[in-house]
Design an enzyme around this catalytic site. Sequence first.
Site, PDB file in Angstrom:
ATOM      1  N   ASP A  96      -1.782   6.242  -3.524  1.00 42.67           N
ATOM      2  CA  ASP A  96      -1.778   7.285  -2.334  1.00 42.67           C
ATOM      3  C   ASP A  96      -0.382   7.673  -1.803  1.00 42.67           C
ATOM      4  O   ASP A  96       0.501   7.211  -1.766  1.00 42.67           O
ATOM      5  CB  ASP A  96      -3.092   7.034  -1.354  1.00 42.67           C
ATOM      6  CG  ASP A  96      -3.643   8.189  -0.823  1.00 42.67           C
ATOM      7  OD1 ASP A  96      -3.368   9.268  -0.865  1.00 42.67           O
ATOM      8  OD2 ASP A  96      -4.696   7.523  -0.094  1.00 42.67           O
ATOM      9  N   ASP A  97      -0.336   8.881  -0.999  1.00 43.30           N
ATOM     10  CA  ASP A  97       0.548   9.082  -0.167  1.00 43.30           C
ATOM     11  C   ASP A  97       1.271   8.394   0.837  1.00 43.30           C
ATOM     12  O   ASP A  97       1.852   7.794   1.050  1.00 43.30           O
ATOM     13  CB  ASP A  97       0.706  10.503   0.104  1.00 43.30           C
ATOM     14  CG  ASP A  97      -0.365  11.165   0.829  1.00 43.30           C
ATOM     15  OD1 ASP A  97      -1.289  10.381   1.111  1.00 43.30           O
ATOM     16  OD2 ASP A  97      -0.272  12.290   1.356  1.00 43.30           O
ATOM     17  N   ASP A 107      -3.087   5.209   6.415  1.00 39.17           N
ATOM     18  CA  ASP A 107      -3.077   5.096   7.829  1.00 39.17           C
ATOM     19  C   ASP A 107      -4.077   4.067   8.449  1.00 39.17           C
ATOM     20  O   ASP A 107      -3.380   3.144   8.910  1.00 39.17           O
ATOM     21  CB  ASP A 107      -3.920   6.718   8.236  1.00 39.17           C
ATOM     22  CG  ASP A 107      -3.799   7.013   9.668  1.00 39.17           C
ATOM     23  OD1 ASP A 107      -3.565   6.234  10.440  1.00 39.17           O
ATOM     24  OD2 ASP A 107      -4.053   8.183   9.779  1.00 39.17           O
TER      25      ASP A 107
END
Length: 131
Positions: A87-88, A91
């Site tokens: 994933d980028d 969070d």
Amino acid sequence: MLELSWGDIETLSKQLVKSLEGTQWLGILAITRGGLIPSGLLAQALNIRRIETINIQSYDQERGQSEMTILNVPGIENDGENWLVVDDLVDSGETIKAVKQYFPKAVYVVLIAKPKGLMAADHYVQIVEQN
């Protein structure tokens, strides 16, 4: 808001590759949408031919994090062993936790980690502030 240029994404991806070399990866599972570009860059650099996607909807533009909805789960064998899940950014870590239910033996990698989600990723390149 954190803004990244294409060059930033390439640089972070190259740095991530260094920590992943030396393993014979069977494939990459890209968490869409954010993981698509880093997955392509990692696949090229690590000579990985098989790329799958998992579609997870967890963000509401107006309310932020919302209920997790998994739209598809690919057929990956052996609980994801020797697979990279990409994933980028991480969070809160909730997206990775949801995917780990299906693929607990995979290695979870992101370009950017926020403090709340830091422990969810096995590899990351950069830490940024939570907000």
